[in-house]
Motif scaffolding. Structure first.
Motif, PDB file in Angstrom:
ATOM      1  N   GLY A  23       0.843  -1.153  -0.012  1.00 28.15           N
ATOM      2  CA  GLY A  23      -0.069  -0.101   0.126  1.00 28.15           C
ATOM      3  C   GLY A  23       0.752   1.354   0.008  1.00 28.15           C
ATOM      4  O   GLY A  23       1.768   1.649   0.655  1.00 28.15           O
TER       5      GLY A  23
ATOM      6  N   TRP B 220      -4.885   6.805  -1.369  1.00 28.71           N
ATOM      7  CA  TRP B 220      -4.531   5.658  -0.920  1.00 28.71           C
ATOM      8  C   TRP B 220      -4.603   4.523  -2.081  1.00 28.71           C
ATOM      9  O   TRP B 220      -5.636   4.427  -2.529  1.00 28.71           O
ATOM     10  CB  TRP B 220      -5.109   5.237   0.208  1.00 28.71           C
TER      11      TRP B 220
ATOM     12  N   ALA C  29      -3.954   0.674  -2.295  1.00 27.37           N
ATOM     13  CA  ALA C  29      -3.739  -0.546  -1.455  1.00 27.37           C
ATOM     14  C   ALA C  29      -3.025  -1.507  -1.979  1.00 27.37           C
ATOM     15  O   ALA C  29      -2.049  -2.297  -1.599  1.00 27.37           O
ATOM     16  CB  ALA C  29      -5.141  -1.018  -1.203  1.00 27.37           C
TER      17      ALA C  29
END
Ligand code: FAD
Ligand code: PYC
Length: 414
Positions: free
Chosen positions: A117, A174, A176
């Motif tokens: 991530g 973000w 992942a």
């Protein structure tokens, strides 16, 4: 090529490891090849690999002036992500990221891909808006990213100071399934597979001149003598301008040093990759426990593989604002690489004014993540004359004004 496997390790353990063969051959150059690739970094080796794998073109030499993987490929901070803004970028970077998922199996070589991530921190309102826009674009491009709030950032990165004095963390972009891989292993894995297909990887072989006749490439002069070829791929990152000059054309590119450093090893404290682009720093923790840290590029063009001293101080000072605990760490090693930066922060994968010469460069501060995808597309461009993955990245875009602006996604301060 003998396959690496648990069985092979057990077999070699029983015979005192006497049966391992060289990972790649060390041949002398032949007089002529169908294709010569200049530069045995990740992009050059991946291009050669997919030429053989996808198109059956194996009469190929990869010429390297130093040792393979000794350029930027072996000097980067190994961050892999595909959270770019524009459609052509999303296509090539996501192709690349998805190839990384299976690369160890594909090459029978453990490249240690670790999809742990990646967060790009938003520390100004400007970044919040920029990353929200990227998250929306990525949703349309089928690239899995999301904008997360500060509480989620803190949950993912307990060592972070959310309320930093100058730049509090307002959230982050973000991904992942972004992460890291072992950079040398990527070069070594492709090199071993190329060698097994019969390709020649020739180290300590510097290209000094490019020969052509009637506007078409005929070969190169090297420190190991002249070598002829039908097609030539120039894949030399920070030296692209130098090679282009040998071939008689210019590139819209600048070469500058980008540097990185690592701390002493410590116990596991951060299991994701964090980029803090406002304060100009990024950090991950290696499997050995070192904190791997990088900063911005030098403010002037140069060919040093070192970087200017004040950058170390600035990078560490900036990161301490966001990660106060690193102020107590000793730094162990520092190094630099020469990155090749275009005005729109996107790469060039293109035919050139010389028939038979192709160029792959301009990956700048962010090409490690792109190695498999770039090799995939570049091989197609060389073999077939066009590739859907590389089309938008041609040199023509600078003449025609079709820029692919990735200055936000590039992430690193330029
Ligand atoms: P290189 O690996 O540099 O290979 C080019 C090769 O060409 C070199 O080995 C060189 O010796 C050879 N060569 C040059 N001239 C000649 C000649 N005349 N004859 C023969 N050979 C020649 N990217 C990311 O995606 N994530 C990151 O986290 C990241 N961090 C980075 C951190 C740093 C400090 C640096 C420097 C770069 C970083 N990058 C990152 C960028 C990434 O490393 C590069 O974009 C990528 O490695 C470029 O690969 P390449 O194969 O094009 O070039
Ligand atoms: O492109 O992700 C990147 C990167 C991180 C550090 C240097 N480049």
């Amino acid at each position: 090529m003998k396959r690496y496997s648990a069985f092979a390790i057990a077999r070699e353990a029983l015979r005192y490891h006497s049966g391992w063969e060289r990972a790649w051959r060390a041949p002398e150059p032949k007089a002529k090849y169908d294709v010569i690739i200049v530069g045995a970094g990740g992009h050059g080796l991946a291009t050669a690999y997919y030429l053989g794998k996808r198109f059956g073109i194996t009469n190929v030499a990869v010429l390297e002036k130093g040792w393979l993987g000794g350029g930027n490929t072996g000097r980067n901070t190994t961050i892999i992500r595909s959270n770019y803004l524009q459609d052509p970028s999303a296509a090539i970077y996501e192709k690349s990221r998805s190839l990384y998922e299976e690369l160890s199996q594909e090459l029978n070589y453990n490249v240690m891909f670790s999809p742990r991530g990646v967060i790009m921190l938003a520390q100004t309102q400007h970044e919040v808006r920029g990353y929200l826009r990227t998250a929306h674009a990525n949703a349309l491009q089928d690239v899995k990213t999301e904008f997360i709030g500060p509480a989620k950032v803190k949950e993912l990165v307990p060592i972070i100071d959310i309320d930093g004095p100058r730049y509090p963390v307002l959230g982050g972009l973000w991904q992942a399934r972004g992460g890291t891989a072992r950079h040398d292993a990527v070069a070594w894995g492709y090199a071993r597979a190329c060698s097994a297909m019969g390709m020649d990887i020739i180290q300590k072989c510097e290209v000094k001149a490019i020969r052509q006749q009637g506007g078409k490439v005929t070969g190169v002069d090297t420190t190991k003598g002249p070598i002829d070829c039908d097609q030539l791929g120039i894949v030399v990152a920070g030296h692209s301008g130098v090679l282009a000059e040998m071939a008689g054309f210019r590139l819209p590119i600048e070469s500058v040093a980008l540097q990185a450093l690592v701390s002493e090893p410590i116990k596991p404290c951060m299991d994701v990759v964090v980029m803090a682009n406002t304060v100009h720093g990024y950090m991950s923790q290696s499997d050995k426990g070192e904190m791997v840290i990088g900063g911005g590029t030098d403010g002037y063009n140069n060919y040093t593989q070192r970087g200017s001293f004040h950058h170390i101080e600035e990078t560490v000072r900036a990161l301490i604002e966001t990660f106060p605990m690193i102020s107590r760490l000793k730094m162990l090693r520092q190094w630099g690489g020469i990155v090749d930066i275009t005005g729109d922060r996107s790469p060039i994968l293109s035919k050139t004014p010389v028939e038979g010469i192709f160029i792959n460069c301009g990956w700048g501060t962010g090409g490690f993540k792109a190695i498999p995808g770039s090799g995939w597309g570049m091989a197609e461009l060389i073999a077939k004359g066009h590739s859907p993955l590389t089309e938008a990245f041609s040199l023509d875009r600078f003449r025609e004004g079709r820029f692919i602006d990735e200055s936000v996604a590039a992430g690193v301060a330029h």
